[in-house]
Design an enzyme around this catalytic site. Structure first.
Site, PDB file in Angstrom:
ATOM      1  N   HIS A   1     -16.633  -4.059  16.327  1.00 47.18           N
ATOM      2  CA  HIS A   1     -17.938  -3.849  16.936  1.00 47.18           C
ATOM      3  C   HIS A   1     -18.493  -5.164  17.492  1.00 47.18           C
ATOM      4  CE1 HIS A   1     -21.488  -1.406  17.708  1.00 47.18           C
ATOM      5  NE2 HIS A   1     -22.178  -2.516  17.482  1.00 47.18           N
TER       6      HIS A   1
ATOM      7  N   SER B   1     -23.331  -0.202  22.209  1.00 53.37           N
ATOM      8  CA  SER B   1     -23.928  -0.071  20.885  1.00 53.37           C
ATOM      9  C   SER B   1     -25.274   0.660  20.969  1.00 53.37           C
ATOM     10  CB  SER B   1     -24.070  -1.461  20.249  1.00 53.37           C
ATOM     11  OG  SER B   1     -24.405  -1.376  18.881  1.00 53.37           O
TER      12      SER B   1
ATOM     13  N   ASP C   1     -14.444  -0.503  13.794  1.00 54.37           N
ATOM     14  CA  ASP C   1     -15.876  -0.394  14.062  1.00 54.37           C
ATOM     15  C   ASP C   1     -16.424   0.808  13.307  1.00 54.37           C
ATOM     16  OD1 ASP C   1     -18.437  -0.207  15.103  1.00 54.37           O
ATOM     17  OD2 ASP C   1     -17.797   0.171  17.167  1.00 54.37           O
TER      18      ASP C   1
END
Length: 417
Positions: free
Chosen positions: A387, A200, A357
């Site tokens: 995610h 991320s 995501d």
């Protein structure tokens, strides 16, 4: 006296009941705004997880308004407590908390004898540049170090809102350069076999750091061996790509929340959030320049087929908004927007994306750009993933099958380097 006591008890009970009803109402309202697609494995578990996270956010908001603590501080405390419980020593690993050029790190060293210099991994945790910590990624780093026979350095970079761009990237650079300078002498690591990786926001930092080092490279230190990018966020020019619209309300990262995190990392100005979502922050000439990289037509057809409602994207830009966010369009903030001559210097790259995501298309478009420029790319896609799934690996009931597969792909890639 007894009547007075009874009235007092009833009064406190009424206040407590009102608080509970308010809390439940807020959590229910927030949770009902989410959409969990049928393709997600363990949908019920994800829904429960989302409700828990919403509950934490609601309590944090109430405590901040009561002046008891900050919302961010409370959320960090709960997240780190739930994801980063102290773990017993792990056989075969030596774990040390250290400081590299003023940056806190935790080093995971395999203790088994090795007949050659080991590889190293600089790991930058996720958390929207605001959350996450060395502790919350303990199990991830332990597993990677043990299974790949790699010395892993987990970096505790500074966070927003206390610190803004480029503080996070500066910390990652400082820790990496320090490790490269002492890798062989102090850790038995070949400095030419050091990987940069993260999930991320951490994937963003790994990609941005690779570009920064490539531009600065003067031959004193070797380039990274490879990049490991786990559902990275790579640009803030377009929040209307198919993955943003298809997954706009899929936990645990909503489309609007993504913009919030980017702005917190950049400068903290939340007044432009809706303008950025609508696309009013990018001048026409830049939109035209970015189109060749961000055009949805560059995505494989299967990622454009899932239905979504196309919003009305602003055709006119707001010069004042652009002035506020323009630093967010530079490559060190948005690595996907780097020019070709910079991207050509990217080392072999592993990219992992998840179907559900909002950041999915960032990773897919990045891997296409790299491949088109001749960079060696390994891309894995988790069709039932969402995610954050990697961060829940080996976290008890929070563990998801997709997270285990994501970890397996990461481990196999690093082992083959």
């Amino acid at each position: 006296m007894e009547i007075g006591t009874a009235i007092l008890i009833i009064g406190f009970a009424a206040i407590g009941a009102a608080f509970c009803l308010l809390f439940i109402g807020l959590v229910y309202s927030e949770a009902m705004n989410s959409e969990i697609p049928p393709g997600v494995t363990n949908r019920g578990k994800l829904h429960t997880l989302h409700c828990c996270m919403v509950g934490i956010a609601v309590v944090a908001r109430i405590l901040e308004r009561l002046g008891l603590c900050s919302q961010v501080g409370f959320t960090r405390w709960v997240r780190d407590g739930s994801l980063g419980n102290k773990q017993p020593p792990m056989p075969g690993l030596r774990i040390k908390d250290m400081t590299f050029s003023g940056v806190p790190v935790r080093v995971y060293e395999p203790t088994a004898p090795s007949d050659q210099k080991r590889r190293g991994l600089m790991f930058f945790h996720g958390g929207g540049w605001m959350f996450g910590s060395i502790d919350s990624y303990e199990s991830n780093c332990r597993h990677i170090a043990k299974e790949t026979d790699t010395i892993v350095v987990s970096v505790g970079y500074r966070l927003a809102p206390e610190h803004r761009f480029p503080a996070h990237l500066d910390d990652c650079e400082a820790a990496t350069l320090h490790f490269l300078s002492v890798a062989e002498a102090e850790f038995g690591v070949d400095p030419g076999r050091v990987v940069l990786g993260g999930d991320s926001a951490g994937g963003n930092l790994a990609a941005a750091l690779s570009q920064r080092l490539a531009k600065k490279q003067a031959g004193q230190l070797p380039s990274p061996l490879a990049l490991v990018l786990i559902y990275p966020g790579l640009q803030m020019a377009d929040f209307n790509l198919p993955s943003y619209l298809q997954n706009h309300a899929v936990p645990i990262l909503f489309r609007a929340r993504t913009v919030f995190y980017y702005l917190q990392y950049l400068n903290g100005d939340m007044s432009v959030c809706q303008d950025v979502l609508a696309g009013r922050h990018v001048p026409p000439e830049l939109k035209l320049h970015y189109k060749k990289w961000l055009d949805p037509a560059n995505l494989p057809p299967e990622f454009r087929e899932r239905s979504y409602q196309k919003p009305k994207v602003a055709t006119a830009h707001d010069g004042e908004v652009y002035h506020i966010i323009k630093d967010g369009l530079q490559p060190e903030f948005s690595p996907l927007l780097a020019e070709d001559d910079v991207l050509r210097l990217t080392p072999p790259t592993f990219i992992l994306t998840c179907e559900y995501d909002v950041l999915r298309d960032d990773g897919i478009l990045f891997q296409k750009r790299l491949k088109d420029l001749g960079v060696d790319v390994t891309w894995h896609h988790i069709p039932d993933g969402f995610h954050g799934i990697f961060s829940f690996f080996s976290k008890g009931w929070l563990n998801f099958p997709g997270g285990e597969r994501a970890m397996e792909h990461v481990v196999n890639y690093i082992k083959a380097l």
